[in-house]
Design a protein around this motif. Structure first.
Motif, PDB file in Angstrom:
ATOM      1  N   TRP A  80       0.843  -1.199   0.000  1.00 57.42           N
ATOM      2  CA  TRP A  80       0.000   0.000   0.000  1.00 57.42           C
ATOM      3  C   TRP A  80       0.881   1.253   0.000  1.00 57.42           C
ATOM      4  O   TRP A  80       0.639   2.199  -0.757  1.00 57.42           O
ATOM      5  N   LEU A  81       1.926   1.241   0.824  1.00 59.05           N
ATOM      6  CA  LEU A  81       2.827   2.379   0.908  1.00 59.05           C
ATOM      7  C   LEU A  81       3.565   2.596  -0.417  1.00 59.05           C
ATOM      8  O   LEU A  81       3.711   3.725  -0.881  1.00 59.05           O
ATOM      9  N   GLU A  85       3.441   6.024  -2.513  1.00 57.46           N
ATOM     10  CA  GLU A  85       4.640   6.794  -2.813  1.00 57.46           C
ATOM     11  C   GLU A  85       4.866   6.965  -4.316  1.00 57.46           C
ATOM     12  O   GLU A  85       5.494   7.926  -4.742  1.00 57.46           O
ATOM     13  N   HIS A  86       4.367   6.042  -5.127  1.00 59.59           N
ATOM     14  CA  HIS A  86       4.584   6.105  -6.565  1.00 59.59           C
ATOM     15  C   HIS A  86       3.373   6.638  -7.331  1.00 59.59           C
ATOM     16  O   HIS A  86       3.311   6.546  -8.547  1.00 59.59           O
ATOM     17  N   GLY A  87       2.405   7.183  -6.605  1.00 62.42           N
ATOM     18  CA  GLY A  87       1.250   7.812  -7.229  1.00 62.42           C
ATOM     19  C   GLY A  87       0.354   6.863  -7.969  1.00 62.42           C
ATOM     20  O   GLY A  87      -0.352   7.263  -8.892  1.00 62.42           O
ATOM     21  N   LEU A  88       0.360   5.607  -7.575  1.00 62.13           N
ATOM     22  CA  LEU A  88      -0.494   4.595  -8.220  1.00 62.13           C
ATOM     23  C   LEU A  88      -1.832   4.504  -7.492  1.00 62.13           C
ATOM     24  O   LEU A  88      -1.937   4.844  -6.321  1.00 62.13           O
TER      25      LEU A  88
END
Length: 95
Positions: A80-81, A85-88
């Motif tokens: 989830w993190l 963090e990768h804007g997914l």
């Protein structure tokens, strides 16, 4: 008179692809917990609040890998993190 606020606890995990499982690199209660959280935020580290997971991780020795029983819970949190963090888009929860 309201009941006293429960004492705060914090656990910090570290994980690299070279390791089998995340390790507990810091843990504490009260002022130590507050310092762990403050330092994480200062360094842009995500702070996730889950009393249940923290209670389980508090039982793990410092610098020890998390036990296999916690792999799924921690893996879901890390996945989830990563997406966050990768804007997914977060995965859709099952109906």
């Amino acid at each position: 008179m309201s009941p006293p606020e429960p004492r705060r606890e914090a656990v910090a995990l570290a994980y690299t692809a070279a390791e089998r499982a995340p390790r507990v690199v810091a843990k504490g209660r009260g002022l130590v917990a507050e310092e762990i959280i403050a330092r994480a935020r200062e360094h842009g580290v995500f702070v996730h609040e889950s009393r249940e997971l923290v209670a389980l991780l508090m039982e793990v020795d410092l610098d020890a890998r998390i036990p296999p029983q916690l792999y799924v819970a921690v893996a879901e949190l890390l996945a989830w993190l990563y997406r966050l963090e990768h804007g997914l888009e977060p995965p859709q929860s099952a109906p």
